[in-house]
Design a protein around this motif. Sequence first.
Motif, PDB file in Angstrom:
ATOM      1  N   GLU A  94      -2.279   0.016 -14.196  1.00  0.00           N
ATOM      2  CA  GLU A  94      -2.317   1.068 -13.180  1.00  0.00           C
ATOM      3  C   GLU A  94      -3.756   1.474 -12.856  1.00  0.00           C
ATOM      4  O   GLU A  94      -4.137   1.627 -11.689  1.00  0.00           O
ATOM      5  CB  GLU A  94      -1.528   2.300 -13.650  1.00  0.00           C
ATOM      6  N   LEU A  95      -4.561   1.635 -13.902  1.00  0.00           N
ATOM      7  CA  LEU A  95      -5.967   1.995 -13.699  1.00  0.00           C
ATOM      8  C   LEU A  95      -6.730   0.841 -13.055  1.00  0.00           C
ATOM      9  O   LEU A  95      -7.610   1.065 -12.207  1.00  0.00           O
ATOM     10  CB  LEU A  95      -6.609   2.371 -15.034  1.00  0.00           C
ATOM     11  N   VAL A  97      -5.708  -1.446 -10.861  1.00  0.00           N
ATOM     12  CA  VAL A  97      -5.503  -1.574  -9.417  1.00  0.00           C
ATOM     13  C   VAL A  97      -6.121  -0.398  -8.668  1.00  0.00           C
ATOM     14  O   VAL A  97      -6.604  -0.551  -7.543  1.00  0.00           O
ATOM     15  CB  VAL A  97      -4.002  -1.714  -9.076  1.00  0.00           C
ATOM     16  N   ARG A  98      -6.142   0.773  -9.299  1.00  0.00           N
ATOM     17  CA  ARG A  98      -6.780   1.928  -8.647  1.00  0.00           C
ATOM     18  C   ARG A  98      -8.290   1.737  -8.545  1.00  0.00           C
ATOM     19  O   ARG A  98      -8.906   2.159  -7.577  1.00  0.00           O
ATOM     20  CB  ARG A  98      -6.452   3.216  -9.397  1.00  0.00           C
ATOM     21  N   LYS A  99      -8.877   1.106  -9.549  1.00  0.00           N
ATOM     22  CA  LYS A  99     -10.321   0.856  -9.553  1.00  0.00           C
ATOM     23  C   LYS A  99     -10.664  -0.452  -8.848  1.00  0.00           C
ATOM     24  O   LYS A  99     -11.823  -0.856  -8.830  1.00  0.00           O
ATOM     25  CB  LYS A  99     -10.834   0.817 -10.996  1.00  0.00           C
ATOM     26  N   GLN A 100      -9.671  -1.121  -8.287  1.00  0.00           N
ATOM     27  CA  GLN A 100      -9.843  -2.370  -7.542  1.00  0.00           C
ATOM     28  C   GLN A 100     -10.369  -3.502  -8.412  1.00  0.00           C
ATOM     29  O   GLN A 100     -11.017  -4.428  -7.915  1.00  0.00           O
ATOM     30  CB  GLN A 100     -10.773  -2.159  -6.333  1.00  0.00           C
ATOM     31  N   TYR A 128       0.478  -2.290  -7.813  1.00  0.00           N
ATOM     32  CA  TYR A 128      -0.600  -2.381  -6.816  1.00  0.00           C
ATOM     33  C   TYR A 128      -0.850  -1.007  -6.222  1.00  0.00           C
ATOM     34  O   TYR A 128      -0.103  -0.048  -6.464  1.00  0.00           O
ATOM     35  CB  TYR A 128      -0.231  -3.372  -5.714  1.00  0.00           C
ATOM     36  N   ASP A 129      -1.895  -0.911  -5.404  1.00  0.00           N
ATOM     37  CA  ASP A 129      -2.257   0.335  -4.741  1.00  0.00           C
ATOM     38  C   ASP A 129      -2.185   0.092  -3.232  1.00  0.00           C
ATOM     39  O   ASP A 129      -3.024  -0.610  -2.668  1.00  0.00           O
ATOM     40  CB  ASP A 129      -3.676   0.760  -5.149  1.00  0.00           C
ATOM     41  N   SER A 131      -2.864   1.893  -0.820  1.00  0.00           N
ATOM     42  CA  SER A 131      -3.958   2.470  -0.030  1.00  0.00           C
ATOM     43  C   SER A 131      -5.141   1.514   0.070  1.00  0.00           C
ATOM     44  O   SER A 131      -6.056   1.755   0.873  1.00  0.00           O
ATOM     45  CB  SER A 131      -4.418   3.795  -0.644  1.00  0.00           C
ATOM     46  N   GLN A 132      -5.136   0.448  -0.739  1.00  0.00           N
ATOM     47  CA  GLN A 132      -6.197  -0.546  -0.675  1.00  0.00           C
ATOM     48  C   GLN A 132      -5.779  -1.650   0.298  1.00  0.00           C
ATOM     49  O   GLN A 132      -4.961  -2.500  -0.024  1.00  0.00           O
ATOM     50  CB  GLN A 132      -6.473  -1.146  -2.072  1.00  0.00           C
TER      51      GLN A 132
END
Length: 397
Positions: A94-95, A97-100, A128-129, A131-132
Amino acid sequence: MTPVARTRAFLTVFLKEVKENLRDRRTIISAFLTGPLLGPLILVMMLNVTLNRQFDKAEKPLPVPVIGAEHAPNLINALKAEGIVPKAPIANPELAVRKQDADVVLRISPDYAEAWRKGEAVQVELIYDSSQRDANAAVERVTQVVETYARQQGAMRLVARGLSPSTAWPVVAAKRDQATAQARAALMFSILPYFFVLTVFVGGMYLAIDLTAGERERQSLEPLFANPVPRWKILAGKLAAICTFSAASLLISLLAFSVVGPFIPTEKLGMELDLGPRFSGQVLLLMVPLIALLAALQSMVAAFAKSYREAQTYLSLLMFVPVLPSILLSTMPIKAQGWMYAVPLLGQHLGIMQLLRGDGVTAQQLGLCLAGSLVAALIAVLATVRLYQSERLAISG
């Protein structure tokens, strides 16, 4: 005053304003370079970079961290066959995908193998995120592979039980897309009508400011009005100069799009985009009355300002007017009605969109568009003429 003298007075003002502003670097840059040339180049560069990046992600091997790969070896093999390369698991997906650090992470449940042997439904997670934007292509690619694998295995289970695979799908939706290649391209390039209107606006804006507020600030407007020439002729010469710069700006923009258009990789998307001479000529015809309307509005608004900077502020607010049809049609998709073509700006937007779709503009639609904008332009010109009759206009203080 004879007709020859009237024409001479108009031409004198027109040529004077054109020559003076051809020496103004700011006017030249805004009218002939910034909007007409940089706009098409930047748009094409952005589209090429974005599309090529998406194509690369769709064609090149896609590294995807997989958690629990040992539980589903057949699924992993299916992923590899489609160019998806399983990578080592990540402790905190989770972290990540948030940090790309990863576009998408695939997590397979520990009870996957047991559920599979029992013929039960099994679950895999795609983390996945959304928003990316850059991750969307990767997510879609992995999703399609997993869903295809699931359908194939489901069909094999039915066959093993002596059932037809169609038993699980008694109804099949057959899609028949009626959109043409040009119509799909029009959806992507729906910003072009607004861009052309904005090019006309910016092309004549600085000239309109200088010919009214600028001369008023330099105290050169009063001596000009002191000449034995009707003020409407002076205004006509100024408006003709503004329209000339605006039309030249639009022509440069249309030429630029016709040159860079073939470099947009629309064929890879199954689209077709024609921005050639025929398209340019029809757009120019649709925009002719709008050029006069915007020139009159800019002159009218600038006439209320006492300084160049004040006029810039007023016209910057006026610049929001051309965006209204685009906002209206993007937030409230509506079916075009005949009367809409008679509405200035809206009629041009609808007409250009039809040209992009390859549908063409009918004679009736063209007539409504030209008539509506010409009437509006005439009203704006008459209002500006009346404003020019005021003695306060020549006063700079």
